[in-house]
Design a protein around this motif. Sequence first.
Motif, PDB file in Angstrom:
ATOM      1  N   PHE A  90       1.342  -6.645 -11.563  1.00 63.21           N
ATOM      2  CA  PHE A  90      -0.176  -6.884 -11.462  1.00 63.21           C
ATOM      3  C   PHE A  90      -0.226  -8.558 -11.283  1.00 63.21           C
ATOM      4  N   MET A 136      -0.103   0.937 -13.580  1.00 64.50           N
ATOM      5  CA  MET A 136       0.624  -0.075 -12.621  1.00 64.50           C
ATOM      6  C   MET A 136       1.594   1.083 -12.149  1.00 64.50           C
ATOM      7  N   THR A 138       0.487   4.027 -10.864  1.00 60.91           N
ATOM      8  CA  THR A 138      -0.052   4.152  -9.529  1.00 60.91           C
ATOM      9  C   THR A 138       0.389   3.450  -8.091  1.00 60.91           C
ATOM     10  N   TYR A 176      -8.122  -9.119  -6.554  1.00 55.52           N
ATOM     11  CA  TYR A 176      -6.695  -8.249  -6.864  1.00 55.52           C
ATOM     12  C   TYR A 176      -5.326  -9.594  -6.725  1.00 55.52           C
ATOM     13  N   ASP A 211      -1.827  -8.510  -4.454  1.00 50.85           N
ATOM     14  CA  ASP A 211      -1.743  -7.225  -5.666  1.00 50.85           C
ATOM     15  C   ASP A 211      -2.642  -6.030  -4.612  1.00 50.85           C
ATOM     16  N   GLY A 212      -3.207  -5.840  -4.325  1.00 51.46           N
ATOM     17  CA  GLY A 212      -4.470  -5.381  -4.417  1.00 51.46           C
ATOM     18  C   GLY A 212      -3.945  -3.209  -3.730  1.00 51.46           C
ATOM     19  N   THR A 243      -3.169  -1.406  -6.614  1.00 50.07           N
ATOM     20  CA  THR A 243      -4.738  -1.785  -7.884  1.00 50.07           C
ATOM     21  C   THR A 243      -6.072  -1.826  -7.476  1.00 50.07           C
ATOM     22  N   SER A 244      -5.899  -1.120  -5.884  1.00 47.40           N
ATOM     23  CA  SER A 244      -7.465  -0.678  -5.525  1.00 47.40           C
ATOM     24  C   SER A 244      -7.576   0.551  -5.972  1.00 47.40           C
TER      25      SER A 244
END
Length: 460
Positions: A83, A106, A109, A377, A380-381, A384-385
């Motif tokens: 993150f 996270m 994910t 983001y 870091d997407g 995270t997306s």
Amino acid sequence: MSVKFDLTQLPNKPLWFAQSPARARLQAATDADVVIVGAGYTGLWTAYYLLKSDPSLRVVLLEKQVVGFGASGRNGGWASAIFPISLSRVAEMYSHTAALDLQAAMNETVDEIGHVLAREGVEADYAKQGFLSLARSAPQMARARATVEASARFGLPDQWQVLDAEQTNAKVLARGTLGGLYTEHCALIHPGKLVRGLAQLVEKMGAKIYEQSAVTEIAQGIVHTERGSVSAGFTVRATEAFTSQQPGHSRFVIPLYSLVLATEPLSVDLRRELHLDQRLAFNDMRHLRVYGQVTAEGRLVFGGRGAPYQWGSRISDDSDLVDNVHGKIHQAMLEFFPALADTRITHRWGGALGVSRDWCPTVSIDRKSGMAWAGNYVGDGVATSNLAGRILRNLILEQHDPLNSLPLVNHRSPSWEPEPLRWLGVNGGLAAASLSDIEERITHRPSRTAMLLEKLTGAH
């Protein structure tokens, strides 16, 4: 012919790009239940989870260029559980429990992406072998140990692991390595295959994607393009760094550039020699970030930060190529692996990523106006997306889920300063990160400049 000349002759073409059949442009007025502005990871994951929950939904995506034109088709291919801001900063802003819940989400994910790709038959070169941050100086080694100790004190004793030099070299044989910091919570993907595969998947599920359909106005209940419009109950803004180009949002997020190189496919023998015969994400613990991976076809992809912020949050094709920064990234790659001195660089590119003032991503909704948005983001997407897409699905469909209580949900970041303060502050921060690395090379001690920068930004 010098290496620098070779690099400057390369066009702006991401390794991940592949020509795809053109999709139609929006040419008329139409209706939908949800209209999504932006056909990158955030928009596509949102469409996927919406349609998975309710196949009857009418979902329309509007893309200014083509699917994956932005960061989704230009990143370094890491789907990591990192993150952008530290968990301690999250705990200060929200609570200790919220920070722990966020890290757990996270971590999950990274696996969720792999599960979806396997279940839906999307081939994106997904490989979960973790992430290794090399310590190549005494200050970097100190940071590796401090990270593990702080994580354990925070309540996450298994999130990170310190490796000694022998253990680290067994994974990646870079020059001058003293040890490393390892986590299992990271996978590698082929960004282009992922974004194109998701687009094809949601179209099969019933979504409609219009390309070359730049949005000219977003109003309550309707989105306008030059040649058409979409009326919908909910509008999702999934435009990441390009949000800064929209009226009223110039200080909502700023675009920072990450630049990348890719080599020709390395021979099997060379990869074995350098212990690059795996799919492990790696970098070192310098302050001005670099990152690498080896693709499924054996190319080394190596990128980094350092490109200057452009006045007024300008985004242009010219900003994708910065010769001296690409040159420094190539130099850093050779510092890691001197044996690659004669290896040909075949691709170079760059792309803008979105950064909010407090470096914290957001997933938000205003049910009164029917507007939802996600992004910021900070590079870091990729993972995270996906998390954002699931949360947006929950918020739009009013589905109860523990994810809805995560600290990035409805997070409001302060606005960036007006120019020239924004230009001075952002570029000053980039310069400070670079100077921090120089400071550590000279003093052999952790940089005081970097400590101050981390306190100011909360980034890590």
